[in-house]
Scaffold this motif. Structure first.
Motif, PDB file in Angstrom:
ATOM      1  N   VAL A 256      -6.983  11.585 -29.189  1.00 11.77           N
ATOM      2  CA  VAL A 256      -7.024  11.936 -30.455  1.00 11.77           C
ATOM      3  C   VAL A 256      -5.875  13.155 -30.702  1.00 11.77           C
ATOM      4  O   VAL A 256      -5.618  12.746 -31.763  1.00 11.77           O
ATOM      5  CB  VAL A 256      -8.499  13.174 -30.446  1.00 11.77           C
ATOM      6  N   LEU A 257      -5.145  13.687 -29.893  1.00 14.79           N
ATOM      7  CA  LEU A 257      -4.313  14.542 -30.286  1.00 14.79           C
ATOM      8  C   LEU A 257      -3.444  13.732 -30.582  1.00 14.79           C
ATOM      9  O   LEU A 257      -2.674  13.890 -31.487  1.00 14.79           O
ATOM     10  CB  LEU A 257      -4.082  14.952 -28.894  1.00 14.79           C
ATOM     11  N   LYS A 279       5.489  23.013 -35.397  1.00 10.66           N
ATOM     12  CA  LYS A 279       5.240  23.422 -34.404  1.00 10.66           C
ATOM     13  C   LYS A 279       3.387  22.737 -33.647  1.00 10.66           C
ATOM     14  O   LYS A 279       2.638  23.839 -34.736  1.00 10.66           O
ATOM     15  CB  LYS A 279       5.078  24.753 -33.383  1.00 10.66           C
ATOM     16  N   ILE A 280       3.289  22.368 -33.039  1.00 17.63           N
ATOM     17  CA  ILE A 280       1.975  22.238 -33.320  1.00 17.63           C
ATOM     18  C   ILE A 280       1.455  22.488 -31.479  1.00 17.63           C
ATOM     19  O   ILE A 280       2.136  22.053 -30.709  1.00 17.63           O
ATOM     20  CB  ILE A 280       1.665  20.477 -33.210  1.00 17.63           C
ATOM     21  N   ASP A 379       0.619  19.878 -14.162  1.00 14.43           N
ATOM     22  CA  ASP A 379       1.119  17.935 -14.341  1.00 14.43           C
ATOM     23  C   ASP A 379       0.423  18.003 -15.595  1.00 14.43           C
ATOM     24  O   ASP A 379       0.517  16.933 -16.260  1.00 14.43           O
ATOM     25  CB  ASP A 379       0.096  17.583 -13.175  1.00 14.43           C
ATOM     26  N   VAL A 380      -1.150  18.057 -15.667  1.00 12.01           N
ATOM     27  CA  VAL A 380      -1.687  18.218 -16.455  1.00 12.01           C
ATOM     28  C   VAL A 380      -1.335  18.940 -17.935  1.00 12.01           C
ATOM     29  O   VAL A 380      -0.893  17.667 -18.839  1.00 12.01           O
ATOM     30  CB  VAL A 380      -3.290  18.985 -16.584  1.00 12.01           C
ATOM     31  N   LEU A 381      -0.941  19.981 -17.977  1.00  9.90           N
ATOM     32  CA  LEU A 381      -0.031  20.368 -19.505  1.00  9.90           C
ATOM     33  C   LEU A 381       0.657  19.389 -20.000  1.00  9.90           C
ATOM     34  O   LEU A 381       1.624  19.161 -21.258  1.00  9.90           O
ATOM     35  CB  LEU A 381       0.285  22.044 -19.131  1.00  9.90           C
ATOM     36  N   GLN A 382       1.550  18.832 -18.358  1.00 12.21           N
ATOM     37  CA  GLN A 382       3.369  18.559 -18.787  1.00 12.21           C
ATOM     38  C   GLN A 382       3.006  17.216 -19.513  1.00 12.21           C
ATOM     39  O   GLN A 382       3.692  16.390 -19.971  1.00 12.21           O
ATOM     40  CB  GLN A 382       3.957  18.336 -17.221  1.00 12.21           C
ATOM     41  N   GLU A 383       1.924  16.463 -19.030  1.00  8.50           N
ATOM     42  CA  GLU A 383       1.684  15.093 -19.366  1.00  8.50           C
ATOM     43  C   GLU A 383       1.031  15.209 -20.451  1.00  8.50           C
ATOM     44  O   GLU A 383       1.423  14.486 -21.644  1.00  8.50           O
ATOM     45  CB  GLU A 383       0.510  14.536 -18.005  1.00  8.50           C
ATOM     46  N   TRP A 384       0.049  16.328 -21.245  1.00 10.88           N
ATOM     47  CA  TRP A 384      -0.427  16.205 -22.438  1.00 10.88           C
ATOM     48  C   TRP A 384       1.296  16.443 -23.653  1.00 10.88           C
ATOM     49  O   TRP A 384       1.086  15.824 -24.872  1.00 10.88           O
ATOM     50  CB  TRP A 384      -1.558  17.474 -22.332  1.00 10.88           C
ATOM     51  N   MET A 385       2.036  17.130 -22.605  1.00  9.32           N
ATOM     52  CA  MET A 385       2.871  16.998 -23.898  1.00  9.32           C
ATOM     53  C   MET A 385       3.942  15.612 -23.935  1.00  9.32           C
ATOM     54  O   MET A 385       4.437  15.935 -24.728  1.00  9.32           O
ATOM     55  CB  MET A 385       4.163  18.617 -23.433  1.00  9.32           C
ATOM     56  N   GLU A 386       4.200  15.197 -22.537  1.00 15.40           N
ATOM     57  CA  GLU A 386       4.755  13.977 -23.045  1.00 15.40           C
ATOM     58  C   GLU A 386       4.307  12.807 -23.786  1.00 15.40           C
ATOM     59  O   GLU A 386       4.918  11.906 -24.784  1.00 15.40           O
ATOM     60  CB  GLU A 386       5.640  13.566 -21.466  1.00 15.40           C
ATOM     61  N   ASP A 387       2.493  13.185 -23.662  1.00 19.37           N
ATOM     62  CA  ASP A 387       2.135  11.347 -24.028  1.00 19.37           C
ATOM     63  C   ASP A 387       1.788  12.034 -25.580  1.00 19.37           C
ATOM     64  O   ASP A 387       1.367  11.093 -25.771  1.00 19.37           O
ATOM     65  CB  ASP A 387       1.192  11.694 -23.076  1.00 19.37           C
ATOM     66  N   ASP A 389       3.799  14.104 -27.680  1.00 17.89           N
ATOM     67  CA  ASP A 389       4.630  15.514 -28.516  1.00 17.89           C
ATOM     68  C   ASP A 389       3.813  16.245 -28.846  1.00 17.89           C
ATOM     69  O   ASP A 389       4.389  16.902 -29.814  1.00 17.89           O
ATOM     70  CB  ASP A 389       4.819  14.388 -30.033  1.00 17.89           C
ATOM     71  N   VAL A 390       3.085  17.049 -28.790  1.00 21.18           N
ATOM     72  CA  VAL A 390       1.997  18.208 -28.981  1.00 21.18           C
ATOM     73  C   VAL A 390       3.536  19.477 -28.290  1.00 21.18           C
ATOM     74  O   VAL A 390       3.640  19.263 -27.518  1.00 21.18           O
ATOM     75  CB  VAL A 390       1.073  18.929 -28.129  1.00 21.18           C
TER      76      VAL A 390
END
Length: 459
Positions: A256-257, A279-280, A379-387, A389-390
């Motif tokens: 969704v993000l 910035k999102i 790991d989770v926060l980093q993955e969300w950023m990479e996956d 573009d937030v």
């Protein structure tokens, strides 16, 4: 796995009340939430977030009560679910005096205050914070707020954004165009404080507002505060892409993000802006500890203090649907529409019962969610950023200040070790800290068309 090295934005997410997103946890023995009425609660919270190098404290607000559930306010009152609620703007000057770098994003609705008086309130805050304030632009959504401001009902969604378009136009004229940069001076030999020839009436005549005169405040450091916005609808996203510098999303999954981020960046580009001038940030609940076992124990402990009725009072208000009509074991379906995409996904279109929903969403009511050790959370926060573009996250507390203490003590050092979170603040205003391009809005922003200042003054 390869991770992006973009610096993560982090805001603390709170509200000037006893129970913001997670109803009931004010009862936790560590919680200080009932001190929200004390200025020391806010100054201590600000100093804590600054210790963690947070970009800002994002303060939500509503001007109504959650009275959809059961047809009245009783459930919200019993659980303290966003009521009683105090003014978010009034606590900012004390927090600014207690800190040097932390930014402050305050929520105010375009539906319930005239732009002329609101322009003065925000310019005053920008002066007092030395350019560290932002405005979270919302249009309002609670029927109770509309009724208590003398309206029969809340203005229709599309009309609220039409009003917001003109509302922001008035503000841009006041903030950016009314006073020239050198209209005020105190240098030796000057015999007037403000030069009348350099102070201009805005002469705004619109469909919703008539503002003929000058702005009441001399230019503050940022002139226009940093512009935040939170709107998931098609119309809300378009408004944000044209106006906002920081957009807050409450997406529950990466899928969704990802779609929302791509859509917003595309709309910003179509509006003539650099897609990364926006910035999102996504809402996120993190429960952590020194180890995975400690984090899980912390989560289990928090769960014991959640208030199901308070949660349903909040969700009924957010959805505009009285959830008290369902038995706990009834399947709950929410009609798909452009306003509630994230919420619809959470409810699963009738695949969940109300009991399932309360159990699953007792704590992670808005945005992403994770429980784990510092490494697991990072790991989770980093993955969300990479996956997706937030750019970063608004961290919702479960208890205050304990949730933020846990994150700062355990997760921040791990993020810094990975090189994706700052180790020191940048000097300057909130806008410069976020974008590194100076104090004022860029020329590509629609507000720039209302400027009277010289090119030399903008450099």
């Amino acid at each position: 796995m390869t991770f992006a090295k973009r610096q993560m934005i982090l805001n603390g997410f709170d509200m000037n009340c006893v129970a913001h997103i997670v109803a009931g946890t004010w009862r936790h023995p560590e919680s200080q939430a009932a001190r929200y009425k004390d200025i020391e609660y806010w100054t201590e919270l600000a100093q804590l977030l600054e210790r963690g190098l947070f970009d800002g404290l994002f303060i939500a607000d509503v001007l109504g009560i959650y009275d959809v559930y059961g047809g009245g306010p009783e459930a919200a009152l019993r659980s303290g679910a966003q009521v009683p609620v105090n003014d978010p703007l009034l606590v900012v000057p004390a927090m600014a005096a207690a800190t040097r770098h932390l930014g402050f994003g305050v929520t105010a609705a375009t539906s319930f205050e005239h732009p002329y008086s609101f322009a003065r309130r925000m310019s005053t805050l920008d002066h007092l914070t030395k350019g560290r304030v932002g405005w979270n632009i919302v249009t309002g959504y609670l029927e109770s707020a509309a009724r208590n401001h003398g309206l029969d009902s809340i203005t229709p969604h599309a009309d609220r954004y039409d009003i917001a378009d003109e509302y922001t136009e008035v503000l841009y004229k006041l903030w950016e165009g009314s006073w020239e940069d050198d209209a005020v001076g105190t240098e030796p030999g000057r015999d007037h404080y403000a030069d009348p020839a350099k102070v201009h009436p805005i002469r705004h005549e619109g469909r919703h507002f008539r503002v003929p005169g000058i702005h009441l405040c001399e230019p503050s450091l940022q002139r226009t505060p940093v512009l935040y916005q939170a709107g998931a609808s098609n119309r809300g996203r378009q408004f944000g892409a044209e106006n906002a510098e920081v957009i807050f999303i409450g997406a529950p999954t990466k899928e969704v993000l990802r779609e929302a981020v791509a859509d917003i960046r595309g709309r910003a580009a179509a509006a003539g802006r650099d897609p990364y001038d926006v910035k999102i940030v996504n809402g996120f609940v993190v429960v952590t500890g020194a180890t995975e076992a400690a984090a899980q124990a912390r989560y289990d402990e928090f769960r014991r203090y959640t208030d199901p009725e308070g949660a349903l009072a909040l969700w009924s208000g957010w959805l505009g649907t009285d959830l008290s009509q369902f038995d706990l074991d009834d399947p709950v379906a929410v009609t798909d529409n452009e306003f509630l995409k994230s919420s619809v996904e959470m409810f699963g279109q009738g695949q969940w019962t109300l009991r399932d929903f309360i159990d699953a969403k007792a704590i992670d009511a808005e945005g992403g969610f994770t429980v784990g050790s510092p490494t697991q959370v990072a790991d989770v926060l980093q993955e969300w950023m990479e996956d997706t573009d937030v750019d970063g996250f608004n961290l919702t507390n479960v208890i205050t200040p304990g949730s933020f203490v846990d994150f700062i003590d355990h997760v921040v050092p791990e993020l810094q070790r990975r090189g994706i979170y700052k180790t020191a603040y940048t000097e300057g205003t909130l806008r410069h800290k976020l974008f590194g391009q100076g104090t004022r809005l860029p020329e590509s922003h629609r507000a720039a068309g209302h400027r009277r200042i010289t090119e030399e003054a903008t450099r």
